[in-house]
Design a protein around this motif. Structure first.
Motif, PDB file in Angstrom:
ATOM      1  N   LEU A  33       0.852  -1.225   0.052  1.00 36.64           N
ATOM      2  CA  LEU A  33      -0.115   0.186   0.054  1.00 36.64           C
ATOM      3  C   LEU A  33       0.782   1.061   0.058  1.00 36.64           C
ATOM      4  CD1 LEU A  33      -2.873  -0.941   2.566  1.00 36.64           C
ATOM      5  CD2 LEU A  33      -3.057  -1.027   0.155  1.00 36.64           C
ATOM      6  N   ALA A  34       1.921   1.187   0.691  1.00 43.07           N
ATOM      7  CA  ALA A  34       2.843   2.425   0.768  1.00 43.07           C
ATOM      8  C   ALA A  34       3.552   2.455  -0.671  1.00 43.07           C
ATOM      9  CB  ALA A  34       3.906   2.163   1.892  1.00 43.07           C
ATOM     10  N   ILE A  35       3.921   1.773  -1.208  1.00 45.17           N
ATOM     11  CA  ILE A  35       4.422   1.662  -2.756  1.00 45.17           C
ATOM     12  C   ILE A  35       3.279   2.429  -3.566  1.00 45.17           C
ATOM     13  CG2 ILE A  35       5.328   0.580  -4.394  1.00 45.17           C
ATOM     14  CD1 ILE A  35       6.770  -1.544  -2.450  1.00 45.17           C
ATOM     15  N   GLY A  36       2.097   1.825  -3.376  1.00 45.13           N
ATOM     16  CA  GLY A  36       0.892   2.362  -4.197  1.00 45.13           C
ATOM     17  C   GLY A  36       0.890   3.741  -4.060  1.00 45.13           C
ATOM     18  N   LEU A  37       0.751   4.357  -2.911  1.00 44.75           N
ATOM     19  CA  LEU A  37       0.715   5.921  -2.624  1.00 44.75           C
ATOM     20  C   LEU A  37       1.641   6.577  -3.329  1.00 44.75           C
ATOM     21  CD1 LEU A  37      -0.260   6.167   1.283  1.00 44.75           C
ATOM     22  CD2 LEU A  37      -1.765   6.935  -0.703  1.00 44.75           C
ATOM     23  N   MET A  38       3.057   6.023  -2.881  1.00 38.62           N
ATOM     24  CA  MET A  38       4.165   6.583  -3.771  1.00 38.62           C
ATOM     25  C   MET A  38       4.038   6.752  -5.071  1.00 38.62           C
ATOM     26  SD  MET A  38       8.245   5.658  -3.034  1.00 38.62           S
ATOM     27  CE  MET A  38       8.080   4.140  -3.841  1.00 38.62           C
ATOM     28  N   LEU A  39       3.610   5.782  -5.906  1.00 35.97           N
ATOM     29  CA  LEU A  39       3.494   5.509  -7.331  1.00 35.97           C
ATOM     30  C   LEU A  39       2.327   6.313  -7.635  1.00 35.97           C
ATOM     31  CD1 LEU A  39       4.265   1.848  -7.966  1.00 35.97           C
ATOM     32  CD2 LEU A  39       5.517   3.831  -8.363  1.00 35.97           C
ATOM     33  N   PHE A  40       1.358   6.679  -6.901  1.00 36.54           N
ATOM     34  CA  PHE A  40       0.055   7.468  -7.169  1.00 36.54           C
ATOM     35  C   PHE A  40       0.578   8.850  -7.214  1.00 36.54           C
ATOM     36  CE2 PHE A  40      -3.134  10.304  -5.661  1.00 36.54           C
ATOM     37  CZ  PHE A  40      -4.074  10.228  -6.424  1.00 36.54           C
ATOM     38  N   VAL A  41       1.310   9.496  -6.388  1.00 39.03           N
ATOM     39  CA  VAL A  41       1.682  10.666  -6.196  1.00 39.03           C
ATOM     40  C   VAL A  41       2.655  11.080  -7.578  1.00 39.03           C
ATOM     41  CG1 VAL A  41       3.053  12.219  -4.965  1.00 39.03           C
ATOM     42  CG2 VAL A  41       1.457  10.975  -3.693  1.00 39.03           C
ATOM     43  N   LEU A  42       3.474   9.902  -7.808  1.00 39.58           N
ATOM     44  CA  LEU A  42       4.625  10.091  -8.762  1.00 39.58           C
ATOM     45  C   LEU A  42       3.712  10.390 -10.278  1.00 39.58           C
ATOM     46  CD1 LEU A  42       7.404  10.194  -9.993  1.00 39.58           C
ATOM     47  CD2 LEU A  42       7.166   7.707 -10.182  1.00 39.58           C
ATOM     48  N   VAL A  43       2.707   9.343 -10.390  1.00 43.07           N
ATOM     49  CA  VAL A  43       2.025   9.540 -11.646  1.00 43.07           C
ATOM     50  C   VAL A  43       0.925  10.738 -11.891  1.00 43.07           C
ATOM     51  CG1 VAL A  43       0.417   8.155 -13.119  1.00 43.07           C
ATOM     52  CG2 VAL A  43       2.442   7.048 -12.202  1.00 43.07           C
ATOM     53  N   ALA A  44       0.318  11.041 -10.608  1.00 44.32           N
ATOM     54  CA  ALA A  44      -0.770  11.883 -10.724  1.00 44.32           C
ATOM     55  C   ALA A  44       0.068  13.353 -10.579  1.00 44.32           C
ATOM     56  CB  ALA A  44      -1.681  11.753  -9.598  1.00 44.32           C
ATOM     57  N   GLY A  45       1.154  13.587 -10.172  1.00 44.66           N
ATOM     58  CA  GLY A  45       1.725  14.926  -9.884  1.00 44.66           C
ATOM     59  C   GLY A  45       2.661  15.145 -11.243  1.00 44.66           C
ATOM     60  N   ALA A  46       3.731  16.051 -11.059  1.00 43.75           N
ATOM     61  CA  ALA A  46       4.569  16.326 -12.006  1.00 43.75           C
ATOM     62  C   ALA A  46       5.740  15.184 -12.460  1.00 43.75           C
ATOM     63  CB  ALA A  46       5.210  17.774 -11.779  1.00 43.75           C
ATOM     64  N   THR A  47       5.325  14.205 -13.097  1.00 43.65           N
ATOM     65  CA  THR A  47       6.132  13.220 -13.113  1.00 43.65           C
ATOM     66  C   THR A  47       7.586  13.469 -13.507  1.00 43.65           C
ATOM     67  OG1 THR A  47       4.325  11.940 -13.841  1.00 43.65           O
ATOM     68  CG2 THR A  47       6.330  10.631 -13.940  1.00 43.65           C
ATOM     69  N   SER A  48       7.685  14.306 -14.474  1.00 44.41           N
ATOM     70  CA  SER A  48       9.000  14.360 -15.097  1.00 44.41           C
ATOM     71  C   SER A  48      10.074  15.244 -14.126  1.00 44.41           C
ATOM     72  CB  SER A  48       9.019  15.441 -16.479  1.00 44.41           C
ATOM     73  OG  SER A  48       8.173  16.405 -16.197  1.00 44.41           O
ATOM     74  N   PHE A  49       9.129  16.115 -13.501  1.00 44.37           N
ATOM     75  CA  PHE A  49       9.881  17.235 -12.453  1.00 44.37           C
ATOM     76  C   PHE A  49      10.274  16.176 -11.322  1.00 44.37           C
ATOM     77  CE2 PHE A  49       9.035  18.907  -8.082  1.00 44.37           C
ATOM     78  CZ  PHE A  49      10.044  19.818  -8.045  1.00 44.37           C
ATOM     79  N   LEU A  50       9.432  15.260 -10.927  1.00 48.38           N
ATOM     80  CA  LEU A  50       9.803  14.560  -9.673  1.00 48.38           C
ATOM     81  C   LEU A  50      11.037  13.597  -9.969  1.00 48.38           C
ATOM     82  CD1 LEU A  50       6.450  13.409  -8.222  1.00 48.38           C
ATOM     83  CD2 LEU A  50       7.945  15.183  -7.331  1.00 48.38           C
ATOM     84  N   LEU A  51      10.974  13.011 -11.341  1.00 52.92           N
ATOM     85  CA  LEU A  51      12.008  11.866 -11.652  1.00 52.92           C
ATOM     86  C   LEU A  51      13.421  12.831 -11.865  1.00 52.92           C
ATOM     87  CD1 LEU A  51      10.539   9.894 -14.524  1.00 52.92           C
ATOM     88  CD2 LEU A  51      11.070   9.183 -12.271  1.00 52.92           C
ATOM     89  N   ASP A  52      13.462  14.170 -12.295  1.00 55.15           N
ATOM     90  CA  ASP A  52      14.405  15.194 -12.391  1.00 55.15           C
ATOM     91  C   ASP A  52      15.006  15.325 -10.818  1.00 55.15           C
ATOM     92  OD1 ASP A  52      14.747  15.367 -14.906  1.00 55.15           O
ATOM     93  OD2 ASP A  52      13.531  17.129 -15.148  1.00 55.15           O
ATOM     94  N   ALA A  53      14.007  15.578  -9.917  1.00 50.10           N
ATOM     95  CA  ALA A  53      14.333  15.735  -8.748  1.00 50.10           C
ATOM     96  C   ALA A  53      15.032  14.444  -7.925  1.00 50.10           C
ATOM     97  CB  ALA A  53      13.119  16.309  -8.002  1.00 50.10           C
TER      98      ALA A  53
END
Length: 673
Positions: free
Chosen positions: A261-281
């Motif tokens: 569930l914790a991984i699911g939450l993390m992936l949700f924020v990654l996909v629903a948010g600014a994905t390219s910015f988060l990967l750069d960060a």
């Protein structure tokens, strides 16, 4: 389990009285308790901040050097032991150990706080954002897991390699010898208990505050000390149910679900948010962390002293990690029997941190992006009421009722399993256990669950989470001294391991004389081929012991006794084996004794064996064992004279080991006599 352990009265009553005194003080004189705790923390920050920072840095260096040195190949168990769990399963359990409700709490609150109010420099700048992420990763990263690695290494090495109790005091045996079973060992365990219970209470306090707000966010339930007391009572009740009904497997499965569930939450924020910015960060944060870590680890702010910041962040985190080190270290030790020191240390320090880095980068940068985008209200909430920060972040994304429910359920499970496993570990610390797989009595586990809940509630009533943080800084101080002794004890024990390895290397030509090749045994190539293709059964192994191995060791014993040595010879089955073992022990006074044992080891007959083998077919090897475990070769076709030569090879190697150790003085008798 409780039938094989008994109460350690000095440790139980010593730690109980200390904790009861703090609880009564907090309840009867809350203002006095809050003021004095705050004053002591201020003094520690001003005068001993350098000490906390230096000791955790020394721990990082110590465990890394141990892992990368020659002794890194040493197994946490006998030389022939192999890991109980596959690499994937082991990594998964390390991964699970690396997350908790406090990570949900700080992954949003700390980056925002460090961005708005950094320890040095101006806030609300790009550099402040980069520093905020580095400080958060630093406080949750490599240093803390090095502390866990040290404690886990101490537990596992002395318990599984030298058959000592799975206890902190065992690591002090190379320093104090048998005195660890008296007041010295009791004092060490009491210090560990006080640190552990305050560390767990702090985690529960943070958890109960966040869960209280989560339930308020979802259902409008009140945020107050009464409701927090109810949540603490829930944790105690669930821990009690676990004790009485033995549902550890169920709790473990829920914990595994929790990780998913914790991984699911993390992936949700990654996909629903600014994905390219988060990967750069994530990439940027990794580089910043690696480049700035050496300077941060020794940062004492000598020229510009933000004492309140230092005590509220770095010193608190170091004391918190120190307090949790015995707890998590014991868990890590239990899942790591058979691994090498190098595997254990590097796995412990790298695997959980990689997940933590990704988690904090995703949630922390998502929160920073909101504040840097102009949402000042979000920043104020995260900084001033950190228990609301995680839910405030989720509210910025679609599907908030679902994600908030998942976050609350995840936090609740982390919260309950922390209380339950914490009670288990503390019951072990206050018991005299009969083996490495036994636990303290159930009633004692229940006692510590209640005691932890009472302490958490008392500290929350006094001043909330800041008071718990301050108490952790104080209570972590005594155990930090114990860490120094643990490192000294491990250093002495591992120095013995290195001397032993050097002695085998020095004596290698002698060792090879008895088993260098079949030509030295006077056998032709047909005999060699016959031996290579044979897979002896129980009858052949038993005949070898009775006609070759036992007579050879008897002759060696008789000769050693004739020359004045103190020798014992035992013969018979071990661990339910159907073939006898035979063992020669030579006392070396105060030094490490000499052991040479010939024992049967069964293996599955390979499918390529010439003779037809059924699925259940087994064959035997008669392997040589020393104090360190199996030497990994088979004596089954040796003659009596060759066995005697092999015994002497090992005996001379042992003497060389003692000689090398005298050149670098130290106690070679690591194990309890």
């Amino acid at each position: 389990m409780s039938q094989t352990s008994r109460l350690n009265r000095p440790v139980f009553f010593g730690s109980s009285i200390g904790i009861l005194a703090v609880v009564l003080w907090a309840v009867l004189a809350p203002d006095s308790a809050s003021d004095i705790i705050g004053s002591v923390v201020g003094w520690v920050s001003l005068n001993l901040g350098w000490y906390y920072i230096l000791i955790v840095t020394v721990v990082v260096v110590f465990v890394v050097v141990a892992a990368l040195s020659k002794v890194g190949k040493t197994r946490l168990g006998p030389d022939h032991s192999r890991p109980q769990f596959s690499m994937f399963t082991w990594i998964a359990m390390l991964f699970a150990a690396g997350i908790g409700i406090d990570l949900m709490f700080f992954s949003v609150a700390e980056p925002i706080t460090q961005y708005l109010a950094p320890p040095t420099g101006d806030g609300e700048t790009v550099e402040a954002a980069r520093q905020a992420m580095v400080w958060t990763l630093f406080h949750y990263g490599i240093t803390g897991w090095a502390l866990y690695a040290l404690m886990g290494l101490a537990f596992a090495y002395f318990a599984y390699r030298h058959n000592m109790p799975l206890s902190i005091r065992s690591a002090l045996y190379p320093i104090f010898g048998k005195r660890i079973h008296g007041p010295i060992g009791d004092t060490v365990d009491i210090a560990a208990m006080l640190g552990t219970i305050f560390g767990i209470a702090t985690t529960l306090g943070i958890g109960v505050a966040q869960l209280n707000y989560g339930l308020n966010f979802m259902f409008g339930l009140p945020e107050n000390i009464a409701f927090q007391a109810a949540l603490i009572a829930l944790a105690v009740v669930m821990a009690a149910i676990s004790v009485m009904s033995g549902v550890e497997k169920g709790i473990r499965r829920l914990a595994e679900l929790n990780v998913i569930l914790a991984i699911g939450l993390m992936l949700f924020v990654l996909v629903a948010g600014a994905t390219s910015f988060l990967l750069d960060a994530i990439v940027l944060n990794t580089g910043d962390m690696l480049s700035r870590f050496p300077a941060l680890t020794l940062e004492t702010f000598a020229y510009d002293r933000p004492d309140a910041w230092l005590s509220g962040w770095t010193l608190f985190f170091w004391a918190w990690w120190i307090a949790w080190a015995p707890f998590v270290g014991l868990f890590l030790a239990r899942i790591s029997r058979g691994r090498t020191i190098r595997e254990f240390v590097l796995g412990t320090m790298v695997v959980p941190f990689v997940f933590i880095l990704i988690w904090i980068s995703i949630f922390g940068n998502s929160a920073l992006a909101i504040v840097m985008g102009g949402n000042d209200e979000f920043g104020e909430v995260a900084m001033n009421t950190p228990e609301r920060a995680f839910y405030s972040l989720l509210a910025e994304y679609p599907g908030t009722p679902i994600t908030a429910a998942i976050a609350t359920f995840t936090g609740l499970l982390f919260y309950v399993t922390s209380a339950d496993s914490g009670a288990l570990v503390m019951s072990n610390f206050t018991s005299r256990l009969k083996g490495t797989e036994t636990d303290g009595p159930k009633w004692l586990r229940l006692f510590w669950a209640i005691a932890t809940g009472a302490l958490t509630l008392a500290m929350l009533a006094v001043g909330g989470i800041p008071t718990l943080q301050n108490a952790t800084i104080i209570m972590g101080l005594p155990f930090s001294v114990v860490l120094l002794f643990i490192m000294v004890g491990l250093y002495r024990a591992l120095k013995v391991e290195r001397s032993l390895a050097d002695s085998y290397q020095t004596s290698l030509p002698g060792l090879l004389s008895g088993r260098a090749g079949d030509e030295t045994r006077g056998r032709n190539w047909r005999q060699r081929l016959s031996r290579a293709m044979s897979y002896p059964g129980q009858r052949q192994a038993g005949r070898f012991v009775e006609s070759v191995a036992a007579p050879a060791l008897r002759e060696v014993r008789d000769e050693l006794e004739a020359k004045g040595a103190e020798v014992s010879l035992t013969h018979g089955p071990l661990d339910g084996q159907s073939v006898d073992s035979t063992e020669l022990l030579v006392s070396m006074g105060e030094e490490r004794g000499f052991q040479y044992r010939i024992s049967p080891v069964q293996y599955d007959t390979p499918t390529f064996a010439v003779r037809s083998a059924s699925a259940g077919d087994r064959y035997y090897r008669m392997e040589v064992f020393s104090l360190e475990g199996s030497r990994g070769y088979d004596l089954l076709d040796y003659s009596k004279e060759q066995v005697i030569a092999d015994v002497l090879d090992h005996y001379e190697t042992h003497l060389e080991f003692l000689h090398l150790n005298r050149e670098e003085p130290g106690n070679t008798a690591v194990t309890v006599e």
